[in-house]
Design a protein around this motif. Structure first.
Motif, mmCIF file in Angstrom:
data_model
loop_
_atom_site.group_PDB
_atom_site.id
_atom_site.type_symbol
_atom_site.label_atom_id
_atom_site.label_comp_id
_atom_site.label_asym_id
_atom_site.label_seq_id
_atom_site.Cartn_x
_atom_site.Cartn_y
_atom_site.Cartn_z
ATOM 1 N N PHE A 147 3.752 3.822 2.605
ATOM 2 C CA PHE A 147 3.063 2.565 2.886
ATOM 3 C C PHE A 147 2.832 1.776 1.598
ATOM 4 C CE2 PHE A 147 -1.188 0.502 3.036
ATOM 5 C CZ PHE A 147 -0.851 -0.560 3.846
ATOM 6 N N LEU A 148 2.358 2.439 0.548
ATOM 7 C CA LEU A 148 2.106 1.769 -0.725
ATOM 8 C C LEU A 148 3.397 1.209 -1.327
ATOM 9 C CD1 LEU A 148 -0.392 4.342 -2.277
ATOM 10 C CD2 LEU A 148 -0.951 2.077 -1.368
ATOM 11 N N LEU A 149 4.468 1.982 -1.225
ATOM 12 C CA LEU A 149 5.754 1.512 -1.756
ATOM 13 C C LEU A 149 6.278 0.310 -0.976
ATOM 14 C CD1 LEU A 149 7.540 4.914 -2.460
ATOM 15 C CD2 LEU A 149 6.924 3.182 -4.167
ATOM 16 N N SER A 150 6.047 0.301 0.344
ATOM 17 C CA SER A 150 6.508 -0.830 1.142
ATOM 18 C C SER A 150 5.759 -2.101 0.760
ATOM 19 C CB SER A 150 6.352 -0.539 2.635
ATOM 20 O OG SER A 150 4.990 -0.422 2.998
ATOM 21 N N LEU A 151 4.462 -1.971 0.459
ATOM 22 C CA LEU A 151 3.691 -3.125 0.003
ATOM 23 C C LEU A 151 4.214 -3.623 -1.342
ATOM 24 C CD1 LEU A 151 -0.063 -2.341 0.792
ATOM 25 C CD2 LEU A 151 1.373 -4.084 1.827
ATOM 26 N N ALA A 152 4.469 -2.683 -2.246
ATOM 27 C CA ALA A 152 4.972 -3.045 -3.570
ATOM 28 C C ALA A 152 6.332 -3.732 -3.462
ATOM 29 C CB ALA A 152 5.069 -1.810 -4.448
ATOM 30 N N ASP A 153 7.178 -3.241 -2.555
ATOM 31 C CA ASP A 153 8.515 -3.822 -2.392
ATOM 32 C C ASP A 153 8.440 -5.213 -1.760
ATOM 33 O OD1 ASP A 153 9.705 -1.593 -3.463
ATOM 34 O OD2 ASP A 153 10.150 -0.666 -1.525
ATOM 35 N N GLU A 154 7.542 -5.406 -0.792
ATOM 36 C CA GLU A 154 7.474 -6.661 -0.053
ATOM 37 C C GLU A 154 6.799 -7.784 -0.823
ATOM 38 O OE1 GLU A 154 5.636 -6.065 3.724
ATOM 39 O OE2 GLU A 154 7.098 -4.579 4.377
ATOM 40 N N GLN A 155 5.707 -7.465 -1.542
ATOM 41 C CA GLN A 155 4.941 -8.530 -2.168
ATOM 42 C C GLN A 155 4.597 -8.271 -3.623
ATOM 43 O OE1 GLN A 155 0.465 -8.005 -1.092
ATOM 44 N NE2 GLN A 155 1.555 -7.753 0.828
ATOM 45 N N GLY A 156 5.171 -7.228 -4.193
ATOM 46 C CA GLY A 156 4.842 -6.872 -5.567
ATOM 47 C C GLY A 156 5.329 -7.873 -6.600
ATOM 48 N N LYS A 157 4.553 -8.006 -7.684
ATOM 49 C CA LYS A 157 4.931 -8.834 -8.823
ATOM 50 C C LYS A 157 5.213 -7.917 -10.009
ATOM 51 C CE LYS A 157 2.063 -12.752 -7.381
ATOM 52 N NZ LYS A 157 0.952 -13.671 -7.770
ATOM 53 N N GLN A 158 6.360 -8.125 -10.620
ATOM 54 C CA GLN A 158 6.751 -7.277 -11.727
ATOM 55 C C GLN A 158 6.053 -7.711 -13.012
ATOM 56 O OE1 GLN A 158 8.596 -4.601 -11.064
ATOM 57 N NE2 GLN A 158 8.650 -5.301 -8.955
ATOM 58 N N THR A 159 5.428 -6.763 -13.688
ATOM 59 C CA THR A 159 4.787 -7.015 -14.975
ATOM 60 C C THR A 159 5.275 -5.953 -15.958
ATOM 61 O OG1 THR A 159 2.865 -5.549 -14.634
ATOM 62 C CG2 THR A 159 2.730 -7.775 -13.719
ATOM 63 N N GLU A 160 4.928 -6.122 -17.210
ATOM 64 C CA GLU A 160 5.333 -5.129 -18.214
ATOM 65 C C GLU A 160 4.708 -3.765 -17.933
ATOM 66 O OE1 GLU A 160 4.412 -6.560 -22.079
ATOM 67 O OE2 GLU A 160 5.877 -8.196 -22.015
ATOM 68 N N ALA A 161 3.565 -3.773 -17.256
ATOM 69 C CA ALA A 161 2.858 -2.511 -16.991
ATOM 70 C C ALA A 161 3.253 -1.888 -15.655
ATOM 71 C CB ALA A 161 1.348 -2.750 -17.018
ATOM 72 N N GLY A 162 4.083 -2.567 -14.873
ATOM 73 C CA GLY A 162 4.499 -2.020 -13.586
ATOM 74 C C GLY A 162 4.496 -3.081 -12.493
ATOM 75 N N THR A 163 4.506 -2.639 -11.236
ATOM 76 C CA THR A 163 4.523 -3.534 -10.084
ATOM 77 C C THR A 163 3.113 -3.692 -9.520
ATOM 78 O OG1 THR A 163 6.760 -2.781 -9.507
ATOM 79 C CG2 THR A 163 5.522 -3.963 -7.810
ATOM 80 N N GLU A 164 2.615 -4.927 -9.486
ATOM 81 C CA GLU A 164 1.276 -5.185 -8.983
ATOM 82 C C GLU A 164 1.343 -5.804 -7.583
ATOM 83 O OE1 GLU A 164 -0.866 -7.519 -11.790
ATOM 84 O OE2 GLU A 164 -0.633 -6.074 -13.429
ATOM 85 N N PHE A 165 0.413 -5.404 -6.728
ATOM 86 C CA PHE A 165 0.386 -5.935 -5.366
ATOM 87 C C PHE A 165 -1.040 -5.915 -4.830
ATOM 88 C CE2 PHE A 165 0.917 -1.384 -4.963
ATOM 89 C CZ PHE A 165 0.070 -1.042 -3.916
ATOM 90 N N GLU A 166 -1.237 -6.613 -3.717
ATOM 91 C CA GLU A 166 -2.544 -6.669 -3.080
ATOM 92 C C GLU A 166 -2.487 -6.024 -1.698
ATOM 93 O OE1 GLU A 166 -4.119 -10.584 -2.961
ATOM 94 O OE2 GLU A 166 -4.059 -10.868 -5.136
ATOM 95 N N CYS A 167 -3.613 -5.443 -1.303
ATOM 96 C CA CYS A 167 -3.748 -4.864 0.027
ATOM 97 C C CYS A 167 -5.159 -5.177 0.516
ATOM 98 C CB CYS A 167 -3.511 -3.347 -0.005
ATOM 99 S SG CYS A 167 -3.814 -2.535 1.584
ATOM 100 N N ASP A 168 -5.285 -6.051 1.495
ATOM 101 C CA ASP A 168 -6.624 -6.422 1.952
ATOM 102 C C ASP A 168 -7.081 -5.615 3.164
ATOM 103 O OD1 ASP A 168 -5.050 -7.543 3.889
ATOM 104 O OD2 ASP A 168 -6.052 -9.492 3.877
ATOM 105 N N LEU A 169 -6.385 -4.516 3.453
ATOM 106 C CA LEU A 169 -6.858 -3.588 4.470
ATOM 107 C C LEU A 169 -7.944 -2.714 3.861
ATOM 108 C CD1 LEU A 169 -3.559 -2.260 6.117
ATOM 109 C CD2 LEU A 169 -5.001 -4.133 6.876
ATOM 110 N N ASN A 170 -9.007 -2.431 4.618
ATOM 111 C CA ASN A 170 -10.008 -1.501 4.106
ATOM 112 C C ASN A 170 -9.543 -0.074 4.359
ATOM 113 O OD1 ASN A 170 -10.717 -0.767 6.814
ATOM 114 N ND2 ASN A 170 -12.113 -2.520 6.931
ATOM 115 N N MET A 171 -10.294 0.906 3.859
ATOM 116 C CA MET A 171 -9.849 2.288 3.949
ATOM 117 C C MET A 171 -9.761 2.770 5.389
ATOM 118 S SD MET A 171 -8.591 4.616 2.183
ATOM 119 C CE MET A 171 -8.923 3.801 0.605
#
Length: 223
Positions: A147-171
């Protein structure tokens, strides 16, 4: 695997703003639902098509006290109450609904909409198969990592430190999505953070330092 943060890539609200669809929404009626209210259930008699205007709805199956979340509906998503699934408002939501009979009449006037419907139904089927496959063949950690990888692939932004993404679902919503308890989902997420596979940047914001390393956790991590 789809992240299920959106049912479809199509935003029906934006699509129907085009001049060629003028008048399509005239027969729809707005309805509001408080958080936790059911929008539809299998024993409900209504047979309608609706578009989500605001909020978030959860589509799930319920069997012998167990719930299996298939996906979430976000603003712009289109769905029908004439199914065997339960539909619940995860937060205060507004929809625009129309009877299936009236919807069919509108589709005759605007045949392009039927093509969009075909794409949406295909994505729903794909999401359902993902849920079945995940529950049958993979453990909870696998499902969370996927699930986390799918979020990173769909909406992730590439930075020097890695792939950043948002998830507004609660736990709680994440746990329902991957088929486990809130405590287990939270524990697994914290373990990924502790092991350096995931970095929490703030509320609902994450970074995957090395996506390939995180993806490597999927190898051999089956039931």
């Amino acid at each position: 695997m789809q992240s299920k943060m959106r049912l479809s890539k199509f935003n029906m609200i934006e699509l129907l703003k085009a001049p060629q669809y003028k008048g399509f929404l005239s027969g729809f009626q707005a309805r509001q639902f408080a958080r936790g209210n059911l929008v539809s259930s299998p024993d409900q008699q209504s047979n309608e098509v609706f578009i989500v205007v605001s909020g978030r709805l959860r589509i799930f199956l319920s069997y012998e006290g167990k719930e299996f979340t298939l996906c979430f509906l976000e603003p712009g998503d289109l769905f029908s109450t004439h199914t065997r699934v339960m539909i619940e408002a995860c937060k205060e939501a507004t929809i625009m609904a129309i009877s299936v009979a009236r919807f069919r009449e509108e589709v005759v006037r605007f045949p392009e909409v039927s093509l969009v419907m075909t794409g949406i139904l295909g994505q729903v089927l794909g999401g359902t198969l993902d849920v079945i496959e995940g529950i049958m063949f993979h453990d909870v950690r696998y499902r969370l990592v996927e699930f986390l990888l799918s979020l990173a692939d769909e909406q992730g932004k590439q930075t020097e430190a890695g792939t950043e993404f948002e998830c507004d679902l609660n736990m709680e919503e994440i746990s329902l999505l991957i088929g486990t308890t809130r405590q287990t989902a939270s524990s697994l997420l914290n373990t990924l953070i502790k092991d350096g596979h995931l970095v929490r940047l703030g509320r609902g914001r994450y970074r995957v330092p090395e996506p390939d390393v995180l993806r490597g956790l999927l190898e051999g991590d089956d039931d």
